[in-house]
Design an enzyme around this catalytic site. Sequence first.
Site, PDB file in Angstrom:
ATOM      1  N   CYS A  17     -10.361  -3.605  12.973  1.00 19.19           N
ATOM      2  CA  CYS A  17      -9.212  -4.486  13.209  1.00 19.19           C
ATOM      3  C   CYS A  17      -8.879  -4.570  14.695  1.00 19.19           C
ATOM      4  O   CYS A  17      -8.577  -5.643  15.214  1.00 19.19           O
ATOM      5  CB  CYS A  17      -7.972  -3.957  12.494  1.00 19.19           C
ATOM      6  N   ASP A  18      -8.908  -3.451  15.389  1.00 16.84           N
ATOM      7  CA  ASP A  18      -8.306  -3.401  16.719  1.00 16.84           C
ATOM      8  C   ASP A  18      -9.289  -3.154  17.865  1.00 16.84           C
ATOM      9  O   ASP A  18      -8.888  -3.193  19.032  1.00 16.84           O
ATOM     10  CB  ASP A  18      -7.214  -2.310  16.742  1.00 16.84           C
ATOM     11  N   CYS A  31      -7.739   1.659  12.626  1.00 17.58           N
ATOM     12  CA  CYS A  31      -8.749   0.723  12.139  1.00 17.58           C
ATOM     13  C   CYS A  31      -9.500   0.094  13.307  1.00 17.58           C
ATOM     14  O   CYS A  31      -9.000  -0.820  13.962  1.00 17.58           O
ATOM     15  CB  CYS A  31      -8.064  -0.356  11.293  1.00 17.58           C
TER      16      CYS A  31
HETATM   17  C1  LIG Z   1      -2.718   0.159  11.859  1.00 20.79           C
HETATM   18  C2  LIG Z   1      -3.503  -0.790  10.992  1.00 20.79           C
HETATM   19  C3  LIG Z   1      -3.935  -1.990  11.531  1.00 20.79           C
HETATM   20  C4  LIG Z   1      -4.652  -2.881  10.737  1.00 20.79           C
HETATM   21  N1  LIG Z   1      -5.046  -4.060  11.269  1.00 20.79           N
HETATM   22  C5  LIG Z   1      -5.706  -4.952  10.516  1.00 20.79           C
HETATM   23  C6  LIG Z   1      -6.131  -6.204  11.043  1.00 20.79           C
HETATM   24  O1  LIG Z   1      -5.918  -6.507  12.217  1.00 20.79           O
HETATM   25  N2  LIG Z   1      -6.796  -7.038  10.211  1.00 20.79           N
HETATM   26  C7  LIG Z   1      -7.083  -6.730   8.904  1.00 20.79           C
HETATM   27  O2  LIG Z   1      -7.672  -7.548   8.197  1.00 20.79           O
HETATM   28  N3  LIG Z   1      -6.715  -5.544   8.379  1.00 20.79           N
HETATM   29  C8  LIG Z   1      -6.043  -4.660   9.148  1.00 20.79           C
HETATM   30  N4  LIG Z   1      -5.678  -3.445   8.616  1.00 20.79           N
HETATM   31  C9  LIG Z   1      -6.050  -3.153   7.227  1.00 20.79           C
HETATM   32  C10 LIG Z   1      -5.095  -3.885   6.268  1.00 20.79           C
HETATM   33  O3  LIG Z   1      -3.780  -3.567   6.635  1.00 20.79           O
HETATM   34  C11 LIG Z   1      -5.349  -3.500   4.831  1.00 20.79           C
HETATM   35  O4  LIG Z   1      -6.701  -3.735   4.501  1.00 20.79           O
HETATM   36  C12 LIG Z   1      -4.467  -4.307   3.884  1.00 20.79           C
HETATM   37  O5  LIG Z   1      -3.111  -4.126   4.225  1.00 20.79           O
HETATM   38  C13 LIG Z   1      -4.693  -3.891   2.436  1.00 20.79           C
HETATM   39  O6  LIG Z   1      -3.795  -4.599   1.659  1.00 20.79           O
HETATM   40  P1  LIG Z   1      -3.367  -4.054   0.226  1.00 20.79           P
HETATM   41  O7  LIG Z   1      -2.466  -5.089  -0.322  1.00 20.79           O
HETATM   42  O8  LIG Z   1      -4.552  -3.667  -0.540  1.00 20.79           O
HETATM   43  O9  LIG Z   1      -2.597  -2.692   0.479  1.00 20.79           O
HETATM   44  P2  LIG Z   1      -1.401  -2.251   1.473  1.00 20.79           P
HETATM   45  O10 LIG Z   1      -1.220  -3.189   2.606  1.00 20.79           O
HETATM   46  O11 LIG Z   1      -1.690  -0.826   1.758  1.00 20.79           O
HETATM   47  O12 LIG Z   1      -0.134  -2.358   0.560  1.00 20.79           O
HETATM   48  C14 LIG Z   1       0.106  -1.455  -0.469  1.00 20.79           C
HETATM   49  C15 LIG Z   1       1.436  -1.777  -1.098  1.00 20.79           C
HETATM   50  O13 LIG Z   1       1.614  -0.957  -2.241  1.00 20.79           O
HETATM   51  C16 LIG Z   1       2.931  -0.470  -2.259  1.00 20.79           C
HETATM   52  N5  LIG Z   1       2.962   0.737  -3.081  1.00 20.79           N
HETATM   53  C17 LIG Z   1       2.380   1.951  -2.864  1.00 20.79           C
HETATM   54  N6  LIG Z   1       2.695   2.807  -3.855  1.00 20.79           N
HETATM   55  C18 LIG Z   1       3.469   2.116  -4.734  1.00 20.79           C
HETATM   56  C19 LIG Z   1       4.120   2.437  -5.952  1.00 20.79           C
HETATM   57  N7  LIG Z   1       4.068   3.663  -6.497  1.00 20.79           N
HETATM   58  N8  LIG Z   1       4.850   1.470  -6.574  1.00 20.79           N
HETATM   59  C20 LIG Z   1       4.932   0.224  -6.042  1.00 20.79           C
HETATM   60  N9  LIG Z   1       4.341  -0.135  -4.900  1.00 20.79           N
HETATM   61  C21 LIG Z   1       3.628   0.802  -4.250  1.00 20.79           C
HETATM   62  C22 LIG Z   1       3.303  -0.285  -0.803  1.00 20.79           C
HETATM   63  O14 LIG Z   1       4.712  -0.281  -0.628  1.00 20.79           O
HETATM   64  C23 LIG Z   1       2.652  -1.527  -0.193  1.00 20.79           C
HETATM   65  O15 LIG Z   1       3.531  -2.608  -0.275  1.00 20.79           O
HETATM   66  C24 LIG Z   1      -4.955  -2.549   9.379  1.00 20.79           C
HETATM   67  C25 LIG Z   1      -4.517  -1.339   8.850  1.00 20.79           C
HETATM   68  C26 LIG Z   1      -3.788  -0.463   9.630  1.00 20.79           C
HETATM   69  C27 LIG Z   1      -3.302   0.832   9.033  1.00 20.79           C
END
Ligand SMILES: Cc1cc2nc3c(=O)[nH]c(=O)nc-3n(C[C@H](O)[C@H](O)[C@H](O)COP(=O)(O)OP(=O)(O)OC[C@H]3O[C@@H](n4cnc5c(N)ncnc54)[C@H](O)[C@@H]3O)c2cc1C
Length: 330
Positions: A137-138, A134
Amino acid sequence: MAIRKKLTILGSGSAGLTAAIYAARANLEPLVVQGLQAGGQLTITTDVENFPGFPEGIQGPELMEQLHKQAERFGTQFIYDNAESVDLSRRPFVVRTSAEEILTDTLLICTGASAKLLGLESESKLMGHGVSACATCDGFFFKDKVVFVVGGGDTALEEAMFLTRFATSVTVVHRRDQFRASAIMVERAKKNEKVKFILDTVVEDIENVEKGEVTGIKLRNLKTKEVTLHAADGVFVAIGHKPNTELFRDQIELTENGYIVTNGVKTSVHGVFAAGDVQDELYRQAITAAGTGCAAALEAQWLLESEEGGQSEAGKSEATVKQVAMRQSG
Ligand SMILES: Cc1cc2nc3c(=O)[nH]c(=O)nc-3n(C[C@H](O)[C@H](O)[C@H](O)COP(=O)(O)OP(=O)(O)OC[C@H]3O[C@@H](n4cnc5c(N)ncnc54)[C@H](O)[C@@H]3O)c2cc1C
């Protein structure tokens, strides 16, 4: 015996846990099926410097632990398992994990989208230590550094262009000699003096796992088979994202890329809401995920209240509009 819930949340990333905080504080006793990546994507990164409220930044896993505790404090229940199947054809909806059957009046889908990765051991070991998925983000951590971007689509080139704001040089590594990116993006990137291209080439390895930081990238030319080592401070993997929506296919409307179609946070199924990256192909940030998580919890709460109180949803929205108007007029 099945667990009976008014509100169930699938996923424990920023969206799911924020939804849980709101729903728990509305006394809805939410259940969070955390999935196997408890805490979501931020648990695989280190410094998070753009989540409001942390002027010194915060480690991704620590931020998620805090959100978890906050949700728990107000009575959220957690199951550490994946949802394996769902039945959204009628209410209460049915969610099945390996051990439980959950019947729920409303369902919040917060299952996120996973960044596609190269699959190298060094890549996962150095994630958050020079390897990133990302640039938004980084990128800031790579001021005056040498970085590589892996990928050939619009996102890869957009990330490369964005990284030129910080890095001294940005090299795009792509396995073909043609880009999937639009011609205009390719042209723009080619015009940028800081952007270089290495084509017909794949990443063989990322160094240096022993040191715990990125010092180089080993590339293999697919035509000549030549392997070369290049000094690098950072590697951005930009080969796409995969929304975690397989479970809902044929039950809910999805975009052609597999993201959940939403109107606000409402999905095509009444009573099912979606928040975070699972429905957001554009922003994909922790704070936007948290924002939509909040909205999904409020929408579910209002729907449940309108059903309990006999007030129609339209009536509820109208009442809400009136309340807002009254507040604004003083
Ligand atoms: C390496 C990296 C660095 C990042 N750094 C930043 C940053 O500095 N700042 C920032 O704002 N964003 C950052 N991001 C982006 C940020 O992490 C995401 O936008 C954010 O986590 C999205 O949140 P979410 O809750 O939508 O999904 P996610 O964080 O993807 O969470 C999804 C959840 O769903 C669960 N899940 C999946 N399938 C199932 C299922 N079948 N049953 C039950 N649960 C399930 C998973 O276990 C997880 O808990 C980064 C991303 C990455 C990969």
